[in-house]
Design an enzyme around this catalytic site. Structure first.
Site, short mmCIF file in Angstrom:
data_model
loop_
_atom_site.label_atom_id
_atom_site.label_comp_id
_atom_site.label_asym_id
_atom_site.label_seq_id
_atom_site.Cartn_x
_atom_site.Cartn_y
_atom_site.Cartn_z
N ASP A 157 0.85 -1.18 0.00
CA ASP A 157 0.00 0.00 0.00
C ASP A 157 0.90 1.24 0.00
OD1 ASP A 157 1.01 0.20 2.51
OD2 ASP A 157 -0.90 0.01 3.56
N ASP A 184 -8.05 -7.10 0.52
CA ASP A 184 -7.11 -7.41 1.61
C ASP A 184 -7.72 -6.96 2.92
OD1 ASP A 184 -6.49 -4.41 1.21
OD2 ASP A 184 -5.46 -4.94 3.07
N CYS A 202 -13.82 -28.32 7.14
CA CYS A 202 -12.56 -27.67 6.76
C CYS A 202 -11.43 -28.69 6.69
CB CYS A 202 -12.22 -26.58 7.77
SG CYS A 202 -10.70 -25.71 7.39
N CYS A 207 -8.10 -27.66 6.69
CA CYS A 207 -6.84 -27.00 7.04
C CYS A 207 -6.08 -27.79 8.09
CB CYS A 207 -7.09 -25.57 7.51
SG CYS A 207 -7.56 -25.41 9.24
N CYS A 239 -7.82 -27.84 11.54
CA CYS A 239 -9.03 -28.67 11.65
C CYS A 239 -8.74 -30.16 11.48
CB CYS A 239 -10.08 -28.19 10.66
SG CYS A 239 -10.74 -26.56 11.13
N HIS A 278 -6.38 -21.39 10.33
CA HIS A 278 -7.75 -21.70 9.94
C HIS A 278 -8.44 -20.52 9.25
CE1 HIS A 278 -11.78 -23.16 9.74
NE2 HIS A 278 -12.15 -22.00 10.25
#
Lengths: 374, 374
Positions: free
Chosen positions: A93, A267, A305, A307, A310, A336
């Site tokens: 940015d 974002d 999930c 991930c 999880c 997660h």
């Protein structure tokens, strides 16, 4: 040109677009959510973990890196990619949002902004030229022009003067940007909540022919319905062959509503920040892990999930880690939440491909928010 | 029997032993350093990362897990291994050291110890029987008997009475231990800095025929030379066919000197604690990462290290992360320090195998401490 936007498909139901953004560090499938690595690290994560969850691009903050460790040091290290061990695309940015958020600690003139560091109170000056020097030194694939993010609410006269200065600063940024081969400079459309001013800002910036456009000045405290209204009339003003980036947005509903209105990039610090505070975004809604009801809950955070968190840990263990103030709590919860948003955008892209984005939105909102429409 | 110690080789130069400890969750090569996972997590690390650095066994703290989340909850979760997602061996201490360290907050009687929680001030009572109940519920491969760790300094009369109570408690632990098939109970030799008392304690405990022995009451504030002296006469008292564990020791010099005196197992929070405070142990000595001289040092933390941190990051980046208070700082520094000690013990085992442990010690001390002998 540093980047090239390839429009793959336009949604038949909405303004959504499926695209591919070609950058010096690889191709990004859009629409995309970009994890934020403010201080040259996505908080609690390694680059390898971000790759495992299929993060395609990350954002880093010019204001923070300018103050610490300094853009000259990052340049000496070989640029931001090498410094932080991340070889995929990066977006920086402009620092505009951060310095304007300093309130009493900053002063705006036509030349630029004088402000005091939030770290040690030292005095600094950022101008369009200085910001380009910093962003060129950092070396991100996509860099933002130095703009003023007008506050909300602000009157028409203030916002008009502000956006016109943002245009003049955009010209100065373009002139000062030295690495156009490897870094794409985006213009930032301002104009507050005023349709005529958004039109004016978009027109002025499009005339400067930037390789991409951000929509700034949203998600600054206004009601979500108002943000969607501004997006409704602003996004269609932007060229179809350039990427569109909505800054600072990361709640699941706003991501989907943004995509529907034609946004390609987003974002937000939200997923990692709420993770460190013990809140998870799951396929069945938000979960506050410290709640007593999870004390003996030996099921994963999110039953749907895949991930790392999880697959390997229970809510009872996550609650224990959070209450014991363990670093692994921030790591697992951040893993997660980032996976959740990245995966959400993957599902969104699939839904655009299959022309069922509105159905997807309605199903998602019902599962996540327990409502049939926002 | 839950465990079996296999003596592979005795050092020709010193009292060092090379061995293999067979446990229900796998074989441990000794001598070994055990990372500490106080609250069911080795701070800042995942189990996979510990495996990558070849950690063979970790330690967890009975006192902490009893208070939070509670041993009954851990048992309900399927035991500590499953709760924390670690399928290699675990050792739990008895909580003795922690409750005795509470000072004014605890009261010792023959029956046990009454104390107040460091978390919420609530009142608790630990006895040998209660500690066995807790350790049996946690389900570690190796568990410690409830002992009193006498303070340093302490007079002969106090230490004698204390060790005799520790022996009586060891008998009670043995009687109360219900899971001898899967959990090996170690006796803890006390006796302070008195040779006759160490002999008395060792004799009494050996008569109880434990599958392994710890040496307690060391590294409690006494000079290192005194600790080595106590080890000199205590370790040879212990049976050769059982593992020997020196509790709370983790500085590189004390690890090597301990091995030389016949110790097989060590644990300490040192590597992870100093890592979070920005200090690294390297092949050329200690490094305090915040030092200004590392601002533009683009070389790895340790030029001779193959850990994830040293392979991918520079001192300049690590210094930035530390100063910016980023979680990745604790992660990377902890990764390096744990890898360093685990690798050090690997080198020690190799040196024993090749009968050059004294040469290894001298070379290591010269590189690490800049001295030719401690």
């Amino acid at each position: 040109m540093a980047i090239k936007y390839e429009l793959i498909k336009e949604c038949k139901q909405t303004g959504a677009r499926l695209g591919r953004l070609h950058t010096p560090h690889g191709i990004i499938e859009t629409p995309i959510f970009m994890p934020v690595g403010t201080q040259a690290t996505v908080k609690a994560m390694t680059p390898e973990e971000l790759k495992e969850m299929e993060a395609q691009i990350i954002l880093s903050n010019t204001y923070h890196l300018y103050l610490r460790p300094g853009h000259d040091l990052v340049k000496e290290a070989g640029g931001l990619h090498k410094f932080m061990n991340w070889d995929r695309p990066i977006l920086t940015d402009s620092g505009g949002f951060q310095v304007f958020s300093l309130g009493e600690l900053r002063k705006i003139t036509e030349e630029g902004v004088t402000f005091q560091s939030h770290i040690d109170g030292s005095k600094h000056f950022l101008s369009p030229e200085k910001v380009m020097e910093i962003e060129n030194a950092l070396g991100a694939d996509i860099i933002m022009a130095f703009d003023e993010c007008a506050p909300y609410p602000a009157d028409h006269d203030y916002v008009k003067k502000s956006l016109e200065r943002t245009t003049r600063w955009a010209v100065r940024c373009k002139d000062a940007h030295t690495n156009t081969e490897n870094q794409a400079l985006f213009g930032i459309v301002q104009g507050g909540m005023y349709k005529d001013l958004r039109e004016q800002s978009a027109k002025e910036l499009i005339a400067l022919d930037f390789p991409g456009y951000s929509i700034g000045g949203l998600s600054v405290g206004e009601p979500k319905e108002l943000m969607y209204e501004v997006l409704d009339y602003t996004a269609p003003l932007l060229p179809k062959d350039k990427p569109r980036y909505l800054m600072g947005v990361g709640s699941p509903d706003a991501l989907i509503e943004g995509v529907i209105r034609g946004i390609d990039m987003f974002d937000c610090v939200l997923p990692t920040r709420i993770a460190r505070n013990g809140t998870a975004m799951t396929s069945v809604g938000k979960i506050v892990i410290k709640n007593a009801k999870f004390t003996r809950d030996f099921s994963p955070l999110d039953p749907n999930c895949s991930c790392y968190c999880c697959k390997n840990y229970t809510k009872a263990y996550l609650r224990h880690l959070y209450k014991a103030d363990e670093i692994l709590s921030s790591r697992l919860m951040s893993t997660h939440n980032l996976h959740f948003l990245i995966d959400l955008m993957k599902q969104v892209r699939q839904a655009i491909m299959e022309d069922r984005l509105l159905d997807f939105r309605n199903e998602f909102f019902e599962r996540y928010y327990g409502i049939s429409h926002l």
